[in-house]
Design an enzyme around this catalytic site. Sequence first.
Site, PDB file in Angstrom:
ATOM      1  N   GLY A  46       2.514   3.891   2.247  1.00 24.72           N
ATOM      2  CA  GLY A  46       1.274   4.042   1.475  1.00 24.72           C
ATOM      3  C   GLY A  46       1.236   5.202   0.504  1.00 24.72           C
ATOM      4  N   GLU A 101       0.590  12.339   2.421  1.00 22.67           N
ATOM      5  CA  GLU A 101       0.004  11.089   2.943  1.00 22.67           C
ATOM      6  C   GLU A 101      -0.967  10.502   1.923  1.00 22.67           C
ATOM      7  OE1 GLU A 101       0.133   8.853   4.954  1.00 22.67           O
ATOM      8  OE2 GLU A 101       0.548   9.448   7.013  1.00 22.67           O
ATOM      9  N   ASP A 102      -1.203   9.207   2.016  1.00 21.70           N
ATOM     10  CA  ASP A 102      -2.258   8.609   1.188  1.00 21.70           C
ATOM     11  C   ASP A 102      -3.617   8.768   1.860  1.00 21.70           C
ATOM     12  OD1 ASP A 102      -1.353   6.914   3.187  1.00 21.70           O
ATOM     13  OD2 ASP A 102      -1.768   5.088   2.075  1.00 21.70           O
ATOM     14  N   ASP A 105      -6.803   8.880   8.707  1.00 15.27           N
ATOM     15  CA  ASP A 105      -7.868   8.071   9.291  1.00 15.27           C
ATOM     16  C   ASP A 105      -8.155   8.629  10.694  1.00 15.27           C
ATOM     17  OD1 ASP A 105      -9.428   5.958  10.202  1.00 15.27           O
ATOM     18  OD2 ASP A 105      -8.211   4.416   9.292  1.00 15.27           O
ATOM     19  N   LYS A 133     -10.799  10.145   5.909  1.00 16.47           N
ATOM     20  CA  LYS A 133     -12.011   9.520   6.455  1.00 16.47           C
ATOM     21  C   LYS A 133     -12.405  10.327   7.689  1.00 16.47           C
ATOM     22  CE  LYS A 133     -11.309   4.580   5.477  1.00 16.47           C
ATOM     23  NZ  LYS A 133     -10.957   3.318   6.150  1.00 16.47           N
ATOM     24  N   PHE A 154     -12.969   0.017   4.000  1.00 23.85           N
ATOM     25  CA  PHE A 154     -11.561  -0.380   3.874  1.00 23.85           C
ATOM     26  C   PHE A 154     -11.167  -0.313   2.399  1.00 23.85           C
ATOM     27  CE2 PHE A 154      -7.642  -2.518   3.997  1.00 23.85           C
ATOM     28  CZ  PHE A 154      -7.177  -2.409   5.301  1.00 23.85           C
ATOM     29  N   VAL A 155     -10.304   0.623   2.071  1.00 28.55           N
ATOM     30  CA  VAL A 155      -9.948   0.804   0.671  1.00 28.55           C
ATOM     31  C   VAL A 155      -8.513   0.367   0.389  1.00 28.55           C
ATOM     32  CG1 VAL A 155     -11.640   2.581   0.093  1.00 28.55           C
ATOM     33  CG2 VAL A 155      -9.478   3.260   1.127  1.00 28.55           C
ATOM     34  N   ASP A 161      -2.799  -0.620   1.101  1.00 31.64           N
ATOM     35  CA  ASP A 161      -2.685  -2.077   1.122  1.00 31.64           C
ATOM     36  C   ASP A 161      -3.689  -2.749   2.046  1.00 31.64           C
ATOM     37  OD1 ASP A 161      -1.388  -1.098   3.561  1.00 31.64           O
ATOM     38  OD2 ASP A 161      -0.756  -3.179   3.849  1.00 31.64           O
ATOM     39  N   ARG A 167      -1.145  -2.656  -3.263  1.00 29.80           N
ATOM     40  CA  ARG A 167      -0.616  -1.305  -3.416  1.00 29.80           C
ATOM     41  C   ARG A 167      -0.452  -0.940  -4.890  1.00 29.80           C
ATOM     42  NH1 ARG A 167       1.177   0.474   1.739  1.00 29.80           N
ATOM     43  NH2 ARG A 167       2.126  -1.104   3.033  1.00 29.80           N
TER      44      ARG A 167
END
Length: 181
Positions: A46, A101-102, A105, A133, A154-155, A161, A167
């Site tokens: 990601g 990191e993207d 969570d 988040k 949910f992004v 993805d 992506r």
Amino acid sequence: MDDWTQDVGEVLLEEEVIRAKVKEIARRIEDDHQDGDILLVCVLRGAVIFFSDLIRALDLPVSVDFIAVSSYGASTKSSGQVRLIKDLEASIEGRHVILVEDIVDTGLTLSYLLRNLGNRNPSSLQVCSLLSKPSRRKVEVPVEYIGFEIEDQFVVGYGLDFDQRFRNLPYIGVYSPGSDH
Ligand code: PRP
């Protein structure tokens, strides 16, 4: 061809907004690492888009490496079992390492990575994530550089993805099947 973006609803972060944030994060990293010689580690898959933009925004000598982790679906992930599927190429002993990191969570992936890489005696180990988040956190993890804190939606896009799709969207949007924009 069908509009492949039809399940992407609200655009949360436009391309230009992301671009500006990447530059801002790069300036902060530069300020903190004036002596240079940092190793940026991309957590596949990601983070790959953010990573490639971030390293080009950095006016510093940097090295790069890649690591991949996986979890066996949501239930395993919530139990904290993260599996290393591709390790770094080189030793990080004595290096100033920044994990890229993207999204953070639950924090379980990062918690695993910080423990795993922390055992390899880096000089320093920091985390940079484009998104966070906070409401989803199960374990507290230190994240030195955060781009945006977002709600529990949910992004997708800019590396993130749904079922391996989206992506390659240049922006970040909310995945909303059937929304048709
Ligand atoms: C995503 C993301 C982080 C992780 C964050 O990866 O890139 O690595 O989840 O979640 P956590 O804080 O709850 O652990 P994902 O497993 O979706 O794989 P991908 O990077 O290949 O999309």
